[in-house]
Design a protein around this motif. Structure first.
Motif, PDB file in Angstrom:
ATOM      1  N   ASP A   1       9.123  45.277   0.873  1.00 40.47           N
ATOM      2  CA  ASP A   1       7.686  45.351   0.564  1.00 40.47           C
ATOM      3  C   ASP A   1       7.408  45.539  -0.932  1.00 40.47           C
ATOM      4  OD1 ASP A   1       7.680  45.307   3.287  1.00 40.47           O
ATOM      5  OD2 ASP A   1       6.915  47.338   3.565  1.00 40.47           O
ATOM      6  N   THR A   2       6.423  44.856  -1.426  1.00 38.69           N
ATOM      7  CA  THR A   2       5.987  44.982  -2.822  1.00 38.69           C
ATOM      8  C   THR A   2       4.472  45.040  -2.856  1.00 38.69           C
ATOM      9  OG1 THR A   2       7.465  43.076  -3.111  1.00 38.69           O
ATOM     10  CG2 THR A   2       6.468  44.010  -5.095  1.00 38.69           C
ATOM     11  N   TRP A   3       3.926  45.848  -3.743  1.00 39.88           N
ATOM     12  CA  TRP A   3       2.467  45.831  -3.945  1.00 39.88           C
ATOM     13  C   TRP A   3       2.075  44.555  -4.685  1.00 39.88           C
ATOM     14  CZ3 TRP A   3      -0.690  48.898  -1.449  1.00 39.88           C
ATOM     15  CH2 TRP A   3      -0.256  50.160  -1.045  1.00 39.88           C
ATOM     16  N   TRP A   4       0.992  43.985  -4.273  1.00 45.35           N
ATOM     17  CA  TRP A   4       0.456  42.782  -4.935  1.00 45.35           C
ATOM     18  C   TRP A   4       0.262  43.031  -6.437  1.00 45.35           C
ATOM     19  CZ3 TRP A   4      -1.877  38.018  -2.997  1.00 45.35           C
ATOM     20  CH2 TRP A   4      -2.628  37.325  -3.946  1.00 45.35           C
ATOM     21  N   HIS A   5      -0.423  44.148  -6.774  1.00 41.48           N
ATOM     22  CA  HIS A   5      -0.767  44.378  -8.182  1.00 41.48           C
ATOM     23  C   HIS A   5       0.473  44.600  -9.043  1.00 41.48           C
ATOM     24  CE1 HIS A   5      -0.991  48.394  -6.252  1.00 41.48           C
ATOM     25  NE2 HIS A   5      -0.418  48.809  -7.369  1.00 41.48           N
ATOM     26  N   GLU A   6       1.558  45.078  -8.435  1.00 44.33           N
ATOM     27  CA  GLU A   6       2.796  45.230  -9.212  1.00 44.33           C
ATOM     28  C   GLU A   6       3.527  43.898  -9.331  1.00 44.33           C
ATOM     29  OE1 GLU A   6       4.959  48.489  -7.456  1.00 44.33           O
ATOM     30  OE2 GLU A   6       3.455  49.955  -8.120  1.00 44.33           O
ATOM     31  N   ALA A   7       3.540  43.159  -8.232  1.00 47.87           N
ATOM     32  CA  ALA A   7       4.253  41.874  -8.232  1.00 47.87           C
ATOM     33  C   ALA A   7       3.660  40.908  -9.258  1.00 47.87           C
ATOM     34  CB  ALA A   7       4.205  41.253  -6.839  1.00 47.87           C
ATOM     35  N   ILE A   8       2.335  40.911  -9.339  1.00 53.55           N
ATOM     36  CA  ILE A   8       1.654  39.899 -10.145  1.00 53.55           C
ATOM     37  C   ILE A   8       1.698  40.223 -11.648  1.00 53.55           C
ATOM     38  CG2 ILE A   8      -0.739  40.771 -10.112  1.00 53.55           C
ATOM     39  CD1 ILE A   8      -1.473  37.890  -9.109  1.00 53.55           C
ATOM     40  N   THR A   9       2.002  41.499 -11.962  1.00 52.85           N
ATOM     41  CA  THR A   9       2.087  41.894 -13.379  1.00 52.85           C
ATOM     42  C   THR A   9       3.532  42.169 -13.796  1.00 52.85           C
ATOM     43  OG1 THR A   9       1.604  44.154 -12.685  1.00 52.85           O
ATOM     44  CG2 THR A   9      -0.246  42.885 -13.551  1.00 52.85           C
TER      45      THR A   9
ATOM     46  N   LEU B   1      -7.030  36.830  -0.716  1.00 50.65           N
ATOM     47  CA  LEU B   1      -6.845  35.870   0.364  1.00 50.65           C
ATOM     48  C   LEU B   1      -7.017  34.435  -0.156  1.00 50.65           C
ATOM     49  CD1 LEU B   1      -6.626  34.907   3.308  1.00 50.65           C
ATOM     50  CD2 LEU B   1      -8.855  35.892   3.758  1.00 50.65           C
ATOM     51  N   ALA B   2      -8.060  34.228  -0.928  1.00 50.84           N
ATOM     52  CA  ALA B   2      -8.270  32.907  -1.527  1.00 50.84           C
ATOM     53  C   ALA B   2      -7.141  32.597  -2.514  1.00 50.84           C
ATOM     54  CB  ALA B   2      -9.620  32.868  -2.238  1.00 50.84           C
ATOM     55  N   ILE B   3      -6.747  33.597  -3.280  1.00 49.63           N
ATOM     56  CA  ILE B   3      -5.718  33.384  -4.310  1.00 49.63           C
ATOM     57  C   ILE B   3      -4.376  33.001  -3.683  1.00 49.63           C
ATOM     58  CG2 ILE B   3      -4.360  34.569  -6.109  1.00 49.63           C
ATOM     59  CD1 ILE B   3      -7.029  36.203  -6.656  1.00 49.63           C
ATOM     60  N   ILE B   4      -3.984  33.696  -2.635  1.00 51.35           N
ATOM     61  CA  ILE B   4      -2.669  33.399  -2.057  1.00 51.35           C
ATOM     62  C   ILE B   4      -2.645  31.999  -1.420  1.00 51.35           C
ATOM     63  CG2 ILE B   4      -3.078  34.623   0.147  1.00 51.35           C
ATOM     64  CD1 ILE B   4       0.285  34.338  -1.608  1.00 51.35           C
TER      65      ILE B   4
ATOM     66  N   VAL C   1       5.062  34.447  -8.375  1.00 52.08           N
ATOM     67  CA  VAL C   1       5.621  35.542  -7.563  1.00 52.08           C
ATOM     68  C   VAL C   1       6.308  34.953  -6.326  1.00 52.08           C
ATOM     69  CG1 VAL C   1       5.036  37.541  -6.109  1.00 52.08           C
ATOM     70  CG2 VAL C   1       3.951  37.268  -8.368  1.00 52.08           C
ATOM     71  N   LEU C   2       5.636  34.024  -5.679  1.00 48.00           N
ATOM     72  CA  LEU C   2       6.221  33.400  -4.487  1.00 48.00           C
ATOM     73  C   LEU C   2       7.542  32.709  -4.824  1.00 48.00           C
ATOM     74  CD1 LEU C   2       3.084  31.786  -2.751  1.00 48.00           C
ATOM     75  CD2 LEU C   2       4.357  33.799  -1.970  1.00 48.00           C
ATOM     76  N   LYS C   3       7.524  31.999  -5.939  1.00 49.82           N
ATOM     77  CA  LYS C   3       8.744  31.291  -6.366  1.00 49.82           C
ATOM     78  C   LYS C   3       9.885  32.275  -6.568  1.00 49.82           C
ATOM     79  CE  LYS C   3       7.500  27.250  -9.155  1.00 49.82           C
ATOM     80  NZ  LYS C   3       7.342  26.926 -10.569  1.00 49.82           N
ATOM     81  N   LYS C   4       9.546  33.384  -7.230  1.00 45.61           N
ATOM     82  CA  LYS C   4      10.577  34.397  -7.497  1.00 45.61           C
ATOM     83  C   LYS C   4      11.164  34.929  -6.189  1.00 45.61           C
ATOM     84  CE  LYS C   4      10.517  38.813  -9.731  1.00 45.61           C
ATOM     85  NZ  LYS C   4       9.729  39.688 -10.599  1.00 45.61           N
ATOM     86  N   MET C   5      10.350  34.924  -5.158  1.00 44.32           N
ATOM     87  CA  MET C   5      10.827  35.381  -3.852  1.00 44.32           C
ATOM     88  C   MET C   5      11.591  34.283  -3.107  1.00 44.32           C
ATOM     89  SD  MET C   5       7.579  37.605  -2.581  1.00 44.32           S
ATOM     90  CE  MET C   5       7.324  39.243  -3.308  1.00 44.32           C
ATOM     91  N   GLY C   6      11.765  33.189  -3.769  1.00 46.13           N
ATOM     92  CA  GLY C   6      12.555  32.117  -3.152  1.00 46.13           C
ATOM     93  C   GLY C   6      11.746  31.174  -2.279  1.00 46.13           C
ATOM     94  N   VAL C   7      10.410  31.263  -2.386  1.00 47.70           N
ATOM     95  CA  VAL C   7       9.577  30.374  -1.570  1.00 47.70           C
ATOM     96  C   VAL C   7       9.441  29.022  -2.264  1.00 47.70           C
ATOM     97  CG1 VAL C   7       7.280  30.025  -0.569  1.00 47.70           C
ATOM     98  CG2 VAL C   7       8.268  32.325  -0.673  1.00 47.70           C
ATOM     99  N   GLY C   8       9.670  27.982  -1.545  1.00 42.67           N
ATOM    100  CA  GLY C   8       9.544  26.643  -2.117  1.00 42.67           C
ATOM    101  C   GLY C   8       8.781  25.723  -1.197  1.00 42.67           C
ATOM    102  N   LYS C   9       8.760  24.461  -1.588  1.00 48.12           N
ATOM    103  CA  LYS C   9       8.052  23.432  -0.837  1.00 48.12           C
ATOM    104  C   LYS C   9       8.446  23.446   0.645  1.00 48.12           C
ATOM    105  CE  LYS C   9       7.664  18.464  -0.899  1.00 48.12           C
ATOM    106  NZ  LYS C   9       7.834  17.231  -1.634  1.00 48.12           N
TER     107      LYS C   9
END
Ligand code: ATP
Ligand code: MG
Length: 663
Positions: free
Chosen positions: A244-252, A157-160, A135-143
């Motif tokens: 804004d996106t819901w976590w449960h929607e973004a991850i599925t 919190l642990a997962i992110i 999900v993060l990658k799709k949002m353009g987040v990288g190293k």
């Protein structure tokens, strides 16, 4: 001022000594003091060899380092495991899938409502982390991109955090109890690209909206392009389209799979930024790097908690603090352990929630803070006595000096006089525990953090840089680099050097006072900012506070210096009494006599103000700088400086009102 004149005087006489319990045959910590001493000696004789061995044993490297240590403590510039490559999420997850721990509980999550329990095996956690990383990658987040995290103690919190480490993004957690303004300044400081937050925090039976704070902060944080929202409270919130996106929607969402190859990171790549608690002023954005931090968190977790495969381990801190980072998440998971994560508070619905949870999950190792111990001590022993605590084998404390009487209570009533209590001294900046007992080796003295861990060259110095004599108070310092040390203050190299390396050249200065006794045990005397000076006698706060807490009617105490025409300063004490005890002038007189008897006339408080609550940071530490202002009669709002990290600002008004009696 000469070194001699500026020393901090030590008055406390604490002579109780407790032998450690016999070491279990399978201990992974030191089995004896002789073994500890041997490890310590090795670590000082050959630090590089020592740490290389630790890093090899505990961490899975994609590529081994070219150089163990390259350090210039004057500059300062320190690099550990240079040229080495690794990924943190692989170390905390993937390798356990292959080594027989796939179906083992990695996290046992207890929500605030009793029925809300979720258990993540290593496999399950791996799946969630990989999906979120995608999900993060799709949002353009990288190293190297920064991800701000403003979440209650939910599994997400642990997962992110682990998801960030999978793709090499840098996480910066902001404790969910902080205000919109605190969140904003931290996100601006680190120029976050994404924010992960929740609709609400569940706390003491209430649903406290969180997203409105995030919205307020985001309005002034143009760097943040996406905001992911975890549904926890179910309350109505504003979702801004496109952002804004819901976590449960973004991850599925379509295309989001559990396949996410890990980014192989350089040992010295930044892993995380975390702001300090703000007890003494403006928080600092502490930078930790990948290889050193992980090695240090894992190794210290093993030494101090003797963490083994079938243990249930519970650190009660919030992941918003470094304690939660190193000892709920990274240390335990790197070791493949089972870590408990709790969403609620110790006092709700009743003051036995912690003991009830220990009983419910049969917790073996329990790690908490003096503020918690003192507040539960205040409620009496009936609460712990209602529960079966026989599964416990080791107790720990962190965050402030633990007063000997609080230590004794913890040892007797939670530890049933048989468990070791490890008092652990460290800081956000140190990444992991620095001074602590080894639970099955070190004889314990209540109120002392005991001895430095192997690899840690701790000392007490005078102002002029010479080493203090036994029992002479001075500056606690660390003279050599260690893998977990901070590598900078984010975006502010000047502050890094000035704050930590300017008092003594080439030496790390934690800004805490301490003394070392004739057995080499360290006794932290409090922060140097808080030292009191009465007629030329400089005194740390911890000893006077401990003397007050040793009185049977006192639950908690904070002392500061108040201005005095003749003596320079005089001692002003704020005292919270145990439940059911009434304040009176007789009690005040009795407390003065008590302190005089315990530690001497010079430490006798001139003023004693009874107070139900003390000003504390959100992490539970007493903020003495505010108490100092009150004692000096400087009570306009601007006198107090930055109070954004205060847990309950209303406490200040009550204390100001109460102080009118004296000032
Ligand atoms: P700031 O640096 O912003 O003022 P802070 O120092 O409270 O905030 P942390 O890094 O969370 O931020 O706390 C570290 C400090 O806590 C130590 O420097 C020390 O003063 C205190 N401390 C932590 N553990 C112990 C301990 N076991 N004994 C004594 N003091 C401790
Ligand atoms: Mg600090």
């Amino acid at each position: 001022m000469s070194g001699e004149d500026s020393k901090i005087e030590s008055m406390m006489q604490e002579k109780r000594l407790f032998a450690p319990p016999p070491a279990p045959a399978d201990t992974v910590s030191a089995k004896s003091m002789a073994e500890y001493e041997e490890w310590y000696r090795q670590s000082m004789d050959d630090p590089e060899g020592f740490w290389a061995q630790r890093a090899e044993e505990l961490i899975q490297w994609d590529k081994k380092w070219d150089q163990v240590l390259e350090a210039d403590m004057v500059k300062p510039e320190v690099k550990w495991f240079k040229g080495g490559k690794l990924n943190v999420s692989v170390n905390c997850l993937d390798r356990h899938l292959a080594n027989g721990r796939r179906n083992k509980a990695a996290l046992i999550w207890q929500g605030e409502p009793e029925e809300d329990v979720r258990v993540y095996t290593y496999q399950m956690l791996h799946t969630e982390v990989c999906r979120m990383a995608n999900v993060l990658k799709k949002m353009g987040v990288g190293k190297g991109d920064r991800v701000a995290v403003y979440l209650p103690m939910v599994p997400e919190l642990a997962i992110i955090l682990l998801a960030c480490t999978r793709i090499g993004a840098i996480h910066s957690v902001v404790f969910a109890g902080f205000s919109a303004a605190s969140l904003k300044s931290r996100m601006q400081d680190c120029e976050a690209k994404v924010l992960v937050t929740a609709d609400a925090v569940l706390r003491a039976g209430k649903t406290i909206p969180l997203k409105p704070n995030a919205d307020e902060a985001l309005a002034e944080c143009p760097s943040v392009q996406n905001c992911v929202v975890v549904k926890r409270g179910g309350n109505e919130i504003n979702m801004q389209q496109g952002r804004d996106t819901w976590w449960h929607e973004a991850i599925t969402a379509d295309g989001i799979t559990a396949d996410c190859p890990p980014e192989s990171m350089d040992a010295e790549d930044t892993m995380l930024i975390l702001y300090t608690s703000g007890s003494t002023g403006k928080p600092k954005g502490v930078v930790h790097t990948t290889g050193g931090y992980l090695t240090y968190a894992a190794q210290t977790c093993r030494w101090v908690f003797d963490l083994k495969d079938d243990d249930v381990y519970w650190c009660t801190a919030d992941i918003g603090w470094i304690t939660g980072h190193s000892y709920i998440l990274y240390g335990p998971l790197a070791l493949g352990a089972t870590s408990v994560m709790f969403e609620g508070v110790p006092s709700w619905p009743k003051p036995d929630r912690f003991w009830q949870i220990c009983d419910k999950f049969k917790v073996n190792i329990f790690y908490t803070a003096p503020t918690v111990i003192r507040s539960l001590m205040r409620e009496g022993t009936d609460w712990p006595n209602k529960h079966d605590l026989s599964s416990l084998r080791l107790l720990g404390s962190v965050g402030e000096p633990i007063n000997p009487e609080a230590w004794m209570w913890y040892h007797e009533h939670i530890g049933k006089s048989r468990l070791p209590v490890v008092d652990t001294w460290w800081q956000t900046e140190t990444g992991g525990i620095m001074i602590s007992a080894m639970p099955y080796a070190t004889p314990l003295k209540p109120g002392s953090a005991t001895k430095p861990l192997p690899g840690i060259d701790a000392a007490v110095l005078r102002e002029d840089g010479s080493e203090a004599a036994a029992n002479e108070g001075g500056h606690l310092v660390i003279r050599r680099p260690w893998p977990g040390m901070l590598r900078g203050v984010f975006g502010d190299p000047e502050r890094y050097k000035k704050t930590y390396f300017s008092r003594y050249e080439g030496i790390y200065d934690p800004e805490d006072g301490s003394r070392k006794d004739e057995d080499g045990y360290f006794w932290i005397m409090g922060r140097l900012d808080d030292v009191i000076n009465v007629s030329g006698h400089r005194m740390g706060t911890a000893e006077i506070e401990s003397a007050l807490v040793a009185h049977k009617d006192v639950a908690e105490a904070a002392v500061v210096g108040a201005p005095h025409e003749v003596k320079g300063q005089t001692i002003y004490a704020y005292v919270s009494l145990k439940s059911g005890v009434n304040p009176s002038d007789e009690l005040r007189a009795a407390l003065r006599t008590h302190v005089r008897k315990e530690i001497g006339p010079i430490a006798t408080p001139e003023f004693i103000q009874f107070a139900d609550g003390l000003p504390k940071t959100r992490s539970g530490k007493i903020m003495r700088r505010i108490l100092r202002k009150i004692a000096a009669g400087q009570t306009e709002e601007h006198d107090f400086g930055d109070t954004s990290t205060l847990a309950d600002p209303s406490v200040v008004d009550t204390l100001v009102a109460g102080s009118k009696e004296f000032i």
